[in-house]
Design a protein around this motif. Structure first.
Motif, PDB file in Angstrom:
ATOM      1  N   SER A  37      19.278  11.105  22.308  1.00 53.91           N
ATOM      2  CA  SER A  37      19.629   9.799  22.838  1.00 53.91           C
ATOM      3  C   SER A  37      19.393   9.821  24.350  1.00 53.91           C
ATOM      4  CB  SER A  37      21.094   9.488  22.538  1.00 53.91           C
ATOM      5  OG  SER A  37      21.933  10.401  23.207  1.00 53.91           O
ATOM      6  N   LYS A  38      19.555   8.689  24.985  1.00 51.58           N
ATOM      7  CA  LYS A  38      19.361   8.606  26.434  1.00 51.58           C
ATOM      8  C   LYS A  38      20.380   9.495  27.153  1.00 51.58           C
ATOM      9  CE  LYS A  38      17.118   6.818  29.827  1.00 51.58           C
ATOM     10  NZ  LYS A  38      15.745   7.216  30.067  1.00 51.58           N
ATOM     11  N   GLN A  39      21.590   9.552  26.646  1.00 46.55           N
ATOM     12  CA  GLN A  39      22.634  10.367  27.256  1.00 46.55           C
ATOM     13  C   GLN A  39      22.283  11.859  27.163  1.00 46.55           C
ATOM     14  OE1 GLN A  39      26.396  10.007  25.290  1.00 46.55           O
ATOM     15  NE2 GLN A  39      27.525  10.978  26.952  1.00 46.55           N
ATOM     16  N   ILE A  40      21.824  12.294  26.026  1.00 47.50           N
ATOM     17  CA  ILE A  40      21.442  13.700  25.861  1.00 47.50           C
ATOM     18  C   ILE A  40      20.217  14.012  26.718  1.00 47.50           C
ATOM     19  CG2 ILE A  40      20.573  15.398  24.211  1.00 47.50           C
ATOM     20  CD1 ILE A  40      22.355  14.037  22.116  1.00 47.50           C
ATOM     21  N   GLN A  41      19.285  13.072  26.798  1.00 47.67           N
ATOM     22  CA  GLN A  41      18.109  13.274  27.643  1.00 47.67           C
ATOM     23  C   GLN A  41      18.523  13.447  29.102  1.00 47.67           C
ATOM     24  OE1 GLN A  41      15.008  10.391  27.112  1.00 47.67           O
ATOM     25  NE2 GLN A  41      14.025  10.912  29.021  1.00 47.67           N
ATOM     26  N   ASN A  42      19.462  12.639  29.574  1.00 48.34           N
ATOM     27  CA  ASN A  42      19.942  12.770  30.952  1.00 48.34           C
ATOM     28  C   ASN A  42      20.607  14.124  31.184  1.00 48.34           C
ATOM     29  OD1 ASN A  42      19.012  10.225  31.556  1.00 48.34           O
ATOM     30  ND2 ASN A  42      20.983   9.237  31.240  1.00 48.34           N
ATOM     31  N   LYS A  43      21.361  14.601  30.195  1.00 43.93           N
ATOM     32  CA  LYS A  43      22.005  15.912  30.330  1.00 43.93           C
ATOM     33  C   LYS A  43      20.981  17.039  30.356  1.00 43.93           C
ATOM     34  CE  LYS A  43      26.503  14.779  28.411  1.00 43.93           C
ATOM     35  NZ  LYS A  43      27.505  15.089  27.387  1.00 43.93           N
ATOM     36  N   GLU A  45      17.862  16.781  31.423  1.00 41.38           N
ATOM     37  CA  GLU A  45      17.195  16.714  32.713  1.00 41.38           C
ATOM     38  C   GLU A  45      18.087  17.244  33.829  1.00 41.38           C
ATOM     39  OE1 GLU A  45      15.993  12.648  33.045  1.00 41.38           O
ATOM     40  OE2 GLU A  45      14.257  12.931  31.741  1.00 41.38           O
ATOM     41  N   ALA A  46      19.382  16.976  33.745  1.00 43.58           N
ATOM     42  CA  ALA A  46      20.311  17.514  34.743  1.00 43.58           C
ATOM     43  C   ALA A  46      20.382  19.029  34.656  1.00 43.58           C
ATOM     44  CB  ALA A  46      21.696  16.898  34.546  1.00 43.58           C
ATOM     45  N   THR A  47      20.337  19.565  33.457  1.00 45.68           N
ATOM     46  CA  THR A  47      20.340  21.018  33.278  1.00 45.68           C
ATOM     47  C   THR A  47      19.091  21.634  33.882  1.00 45.68           C
ATOM     48  OG1 THR A  47      21.608  20.771  31.243  1.00 45.68           O
ATOM     49  CG2 THR A  47      20.446  22.856  31.554  1.00 45.68           C
ATOM     50  N   GLU A  48      17.959  21.000  33.639  1.00 42.53           N
ATOM     51  CA  GLU A  48      16.705  21.496  34.202  1.00 42.53           C
ATOM     52  C   GLU A  48      16.756  21.488  35.730  1.00 42.53           C
ATOM     53  OE1 GLU A  48      11.967  20.767  33.431  1.00 42.53           O
ATOM     54  OE2 GLU A  48      13.348  19.129  33.035  1.00 42.53           O
ATOM     55  N   MET A  49      17.297  20.432  36.307  1.00 41.95           N
ATOM     56  CA  MET A  49      17.409  20.349  37.765  1.00 41.95           C
ATOM     57  C   MET A  49      18.410  21.372  38.298  1.00 41.95           C
ATOM     58  SD  MET A  49      15.150  18.284  38.593  1.00 41.95           S
ATOM     59  CE  MET A  49      15.518  18.421  40.311  1.00 41.95           C
ATOM     60  N   LYS A  75       6.931  21.794  40.734  1.00 40.33           N
ATOM     61  CA  LYS A  75       7.102  21.714  39.283  1.00 40.33           C
ATOM     62  C   LYS A  75       7.330  20.269  38.887  1.00 40.33           C
ATOM     63  CE  LYS A  75       9.978  24.061  35.760  1.00 40.33           C
ATOM     64  NZ  LYS A  75       9.307  23.517  34.669  1.00 40.33           N
ATOM     65  N   ARG A  76       7.000  19.946  37.650  1.00 40.97           N
ATOM     66  CA  ARG A  76       7.317  18.652  37.058  1.00 40.97           C
ATOM     67  C   ARG A  76       8.402  18.851  36.021  1.00 40.97           C
ATOM     68  NH1 ARG A  76       2.225  15.543  34.870  1.00 40.97           N
ATOM     69  NH2 ARG A  76       3.914  14.151  34.350  1.00 40.97           N
ATOM     70  N   ARG A  77       9.109  17.780  35.705  1.00 41.16           N
ATOM     71  CA  ARG A  77      10.082  17.871  34.625  1.00 41.16           C
ATOM     72  C   ARG A  77       9.327  18.068  33.312  1.00 41.16           C
ATOM     73  NH1 ARG A  77      15.399  14.852  35.684  1.00 41.16           N
ATOM     74  NH2 ARG A  77      15.204  14.352  37.868  1.00 41.16           N
ATOM     75  N   SER A  78       9.751  19.058  32.548  1.00 44.07           N
ATOM     76  CA  SER A  78       8.997  19.335  31.322  1.00 44.07           C
ATOM     77  C   SER A  78       9.879  19.638  30.119  1.00 44.07           C
ATOM     78  CB  SER A  78       8.056  20.517  31.563  1.00 44.07           C
ATOM     79  OG  SER A  78       8.801  21.671  31.860  1.00 44.07           O
ATOM     80  N   LEU A  79      11.167  19.816  30.312  1.00 45.44           N
ATOM     81  CA  LEU A  79      12.032  20.246  29.223  1.00 45.44           C
ATOM     82  C   LEU A  79      12.076  19.223  28.091  1.00 45.44           C
ATOM     83  CD1 LEU A  79      13.940  22.505  28.305  1.00 45.44           C
ATOM     84  CD2 LEU A  79      15.794  21.245  29.398  1.00 45.44           C
ATOM     85  N   ILE A  83      10.499  19.487  24.261  1.00 45.56           N
ATOM     86  CA  ILE A  83      11.306  19.282  23.056  1.00 45.56           C
ATOM     87  C   ILE A  83      10.664  18.222  22.168  1.00 45.56           C
ATOM     88  CG2 ILE A  83      13.517  18.378  22.212  1.00 45.56           C
ATOM     89  CD1 ILE A  83      14.809  19.794  24.639  1.00 45.56           C
ATOM     90  N   ARG A  84      10.220  17.121  22.760  1.00 42.34           N
ATOM     91  CA  ARG A  84       9.577  16.062  21.972  1.00 42.34           C
ATOM     92  C   ARG A  84       8.290  16.570  21.324  1.00 42.34           C
ATOM     93  NH1 ARG A  84      12.952  11.964  20.752  1.00 42.34           N
ATOM     94  NH2 ARG A  84      13.861  11.045  22.587  1.00 42.34           N
TER      95      ARG A  84
END
Length: 169
Positions: A37-43, A45-49, A75-79, A83-84
């Motif tokens: 979900s959008k909430q899990i995606q935000n979490k 991305e926050a973990t990656e950062m 680096k770019r965001r890739s996590l 997963i997708r």
């Protein structure tokens, strides 16, 4: 891994390789069956950062934007995209096999639906990630392996369709 990721004498490239080899596989264990979900995606991305900030030894009190941290790490965001991609690859295997997993994944089985807002299905998340189109078009593309690989590769390069600014990250 904290001592390796925060060591001043190890290059950032080596730290990124250690993160990719040792930490991300543990984090992504079983991700093929997740519904993001959008909430899990935000979490995620926050973990990656958070990992990148720790590697660069940036304290959480520093007023640095995520874009500046990504530029410093080169680096770019890739996590989430990784997963997708793994989910889409797994979906291709399941759909081509055509067994009971096929019915569960597409959500086509008998029974009553529960009251209230329905849960998001894996197919819904992948449909938004792979681009504009119907789920039936995606299921038809799964049968052709070359077309399916091309769709996954294009979506991975471009990022998500529901995030217009994901190309900049």
């Amino acid at each position: 891994m904290k001592t390796i990721l925060t060591n001043k004498h190890i290059s950032i490239e080596t730290k990124k390789r250690a993160l990719q080899c040792y930490i991300e596989p543990v984090l992504m264990y079983g991700c093929e069956a997740w519904t993001i979900s959008k909430q899990i995606q935000n979490k995620l991305e926050a973990t990656e950062m958070w990992f990148l900030s720790r590697m660069l030894r940036i304290p959480w009190t520093a007023k640095k934007t995520n874009e500046r941290v990504l530029n410093e790490a080169n680096k770019r965001r890739s996590l989430v995209r990784t997963i997708r991609k793994r989910q889409a690859t797994f979906l291709g295997h399941v759909m081509r096999r055509g067994k009971r997993e096929h019915l569960v994944t597409t959500g086509r089985f008998e029974g009553k639906r529960s009251r209230g807002r329905q849960r998001e299905k894996i197919m819904d998340g992948l449909a938004t990630w792979l681009g504009p189109g119907k789920v039936s078009d995606i299921l038809a593309a799964v049968k052709d392996r070359d077309l399916w690989r091309d769709m996954i590769a294009n979506a991975y390069k471009q990022g998500t369709w529901d995030d217009d600014d994901s190309l900049d990250k």
